[in-house]
Write a protein that holds these residues in place. Structure first.
Motif, PDB file in Angstrom:
ATOM      1  N   THR A  21      -9.008   2.471   1.136  1.00  0.00           N
ATOM      2  CA  THR A  21      -8.716   3.850   0.763  1.00  0.00           C
ATOM      3  C   THR A  21      -9.906   4.722   1.138  1.00  0.00           C
ATOM      4  OG1 THR A  21      -7.357   3.101  -1.093  1.00  0.00           O
ATOM      5  CG2 THR A  21      -8.081   5.398  -1.124  1.00  0.00           C
TER       6      THR A  21
ATOM      7  N   TYR B 262       0.888  -1.165   0.000  1.00  0.00           N
ATOM      8  CA  TYR B 262       0.000   0.000   0.000  1.00  0.00           C
ATOM      9  C   TYR B 262       0.922   1.210   0.000  1.00  0.00           C
ATOM     10  CZ  TYR B 262      -4.090   2.853   0.396  1.00  0.00           C
ATOM     11  OH  TYR B 262      -5.096   3.750   0.091  1.00  0.00           O
TER      12      TYR B 262
ATOM     13  N   TRP C  46      -7.118  -3.358   4.250  1.00  0.00           N
ATOM     14  CA  TRP C  46      -6.903  -1.969   3.882  1.00  0.00           C
ATOM     15  C   TRP C  46      -8.177  -1.375   3.309  1.00  0.00           C
ATOM     16  CZ3 TRP C  46      -7.913  -0.558  -1.125  1.00  0.00           C
ATOM     17  CH2 TRP C  46      -8.055  -1.603  -2.038  1.00  0.00           C
TER      18      TRP C  46
ATOM     19  N   PHE D 299      -6.210   6.630   4.465  1.00  0.00           N
ATOM     20  CA  PHE D 299      -6.581   5.230   4.284  1.00  0.00           C
ATOM     21  C   PHE D 299      -6.538   4.514   5.630  1.00  0.00           C
ATOM     22  CE2 PHE D 299      -2.097   5.890   3.554  1.00  0.00           C
ATOM     23  CZ  PHE D 299      -1.462   4.860   4.221  1.00  0.00           C
TER      24      PHE D 299
END
Length: 390
Positions: free
Chosen positions: A228, A128, A226, A238
């Motif tokens: 965003t 990421y 994760w 994020f």
């Protein structure tokens, strides 16, 4: 006479309408209490603060110059409704400034570039990565972890934060990854925009955390989830989540919101954590040939080091209420030497900032310039801009 009365009547109506319209305008007053100019500081406005139901049709105009400001809306909870409106005012030292809230069409908003950008990168295992116009970073995901654990080439087992040393204002993440797809290792070479030559390994990199028990530091593994939240001209943010991990018999639960604003060299880390009363945020010491500087009054630790053919400054800053102490941890084990800021966990949360300045980017050419930036940043944390509605 009739004509004069009619004209006077119409003029009166228009004047009353203008006064009513003026009365309904929302004026934002922003005050700077410091004797330094304030730029690249993000003001966050909410629907409740503005008493407005839709932030997407709102613009912000400088009351004195009439200049329409660059803004960005943020949907925090991913429900399709904007929760915050961001903009970055420019306020002179020890002064105040007024902005008016207006209704604008999308095509009337100033044209902008998405300088603040982040995304999941499945094509490079599962990084990421995030960046703004000054700096770039990345962290590593579960596939990279499994590859490392299975001794597969290309894997990475680390919860440290990697620094990508860029020296251009425009976005480079997508470009560097695309070029790396064609020629593996491309982003380790400077083609004029910077490069990734910052080694992380199992170190804390630039702002990774550890939990210290007795004299031992314990780390999590790679992130597992994760999301965003936003990208745009002013901020990218994020969410990262980690599997529970052991710290000397204590089970640690950790997730974090990370954001990076336009013009800042430091990412903001908002960490939710259970199982410990303090955390240790680290800066890798690499070859141990640099200089650690600490400023307990301003709650920061910095490491200014020779880096390849250049120099690099890394730093951690925390709001005062979280700051406990600083420590240089020197270990013979590879990548385990770090400069640590020990921070207090308050209501299962910690906030800190971490980032870097690279000499080749021409932002900071000396250690003194870098530390001056950190001191100014700390003063701004202690004395935030005052934002009110008139």
């Amino acid at each position: 006479m009739k004509s004069s009365k009619s004209i006077f009547f119409i003029a009166s109506i228009l004047l009353l309408q203008a006064c009513a319209q003026k009365k309904e305008e929302k004026i934002i007053l922003i005050k700077n209490s410091l004797n330094i100019e304030r730029t690249f500081e993000t003001v966050t406005l909410t629907k409740d603060f503005l008493n407005i139901t839709d932030l997407t049709i709102i613009g912000i105009r400088d009351l004195k110059t009439n200049e329409l400001q660059i803004t960005q809306t943020v949907d925090i909870n991913n429900d399709g409704i904007a929760d915050e409106l961001l903009f970055q005012p420019k306020i002179q030292a020890s002064s105040e400034k007024e902005y008016v809230i207006i209704q604008v069409l999308e095509e009337q908003q100033p044209k902008t570039t998405t300088y603040c950008y982040s995304r999941f990168v499945p094509e490079r295992t599962d990084d990421y990565a995030w960046e703004n116009n000054k700096v770039a970073f990345r962290v590593f995901g579960p596939t990279a972890q499994k590859m490392a654990e299975d001794s597969i080439k290309g894997g990475t087992l680390s919860s440290g934060v990697d620094a990508w040393l860029k020296k251009v204002e425009y976005p480079i993440i997508n470009k560097w990854y695309k070029e790396n797809d064609k020629n593996v290792g491309s982003y380790h070479i400077d083609h004029g925009e910077g490069l990734d030559n910052f080694h992380v390994g199992i170190s804390r990199g630039v702002g990774g955390i550890a939990v210290k028990k007795d004299s031992v530091y314990y780390y999590s593994k790679n992130f597992t989830k994760w999301r965003t939240i936003t990208t745009g001209p002013i901020r990218t943010s994020f969410y990262l989540e980690y599997e529970s991990w052991d710290a000397g018999g204590n089970q640690i639960k950790e997730c974090k919101f990370i954001s990076l604003d336009y013009g800042s060299n430091l990412s903001k880390f908002e960490t939710a954590i259970e199982g410990t009363q303090s955390i240790s945020v680290g800066l890798t010491l690499h070859e141990k040939d640099g200089e650690i500087t600490e400023n307990t009054n301003n709650a920061w630790v910095s490491y200014w080091q020779p880096h390849k053919e250049s120099t690099l400054g890394t730093a951690i800053i925390a709001p005062e209420k979280y700051f406990l102490s600083l420590e240089k941890y020197d270990s013979p084990a590879v990548d385990e030497s770090n400069a640590y800021a020990h921070l207090k966990v308050i209501d299962n949360a910690v906030i800190y900032y971490a980032g870097f300045g690279w000499k080749e980017s021409s932002q900071f050419t000396t250690k003194q310039e870098w530390e001056g930036y950190l001191n100014d940043f700390s003063e701004k944390l202690k004395n935030p801009l005052s934002v009110s509605l008139k």
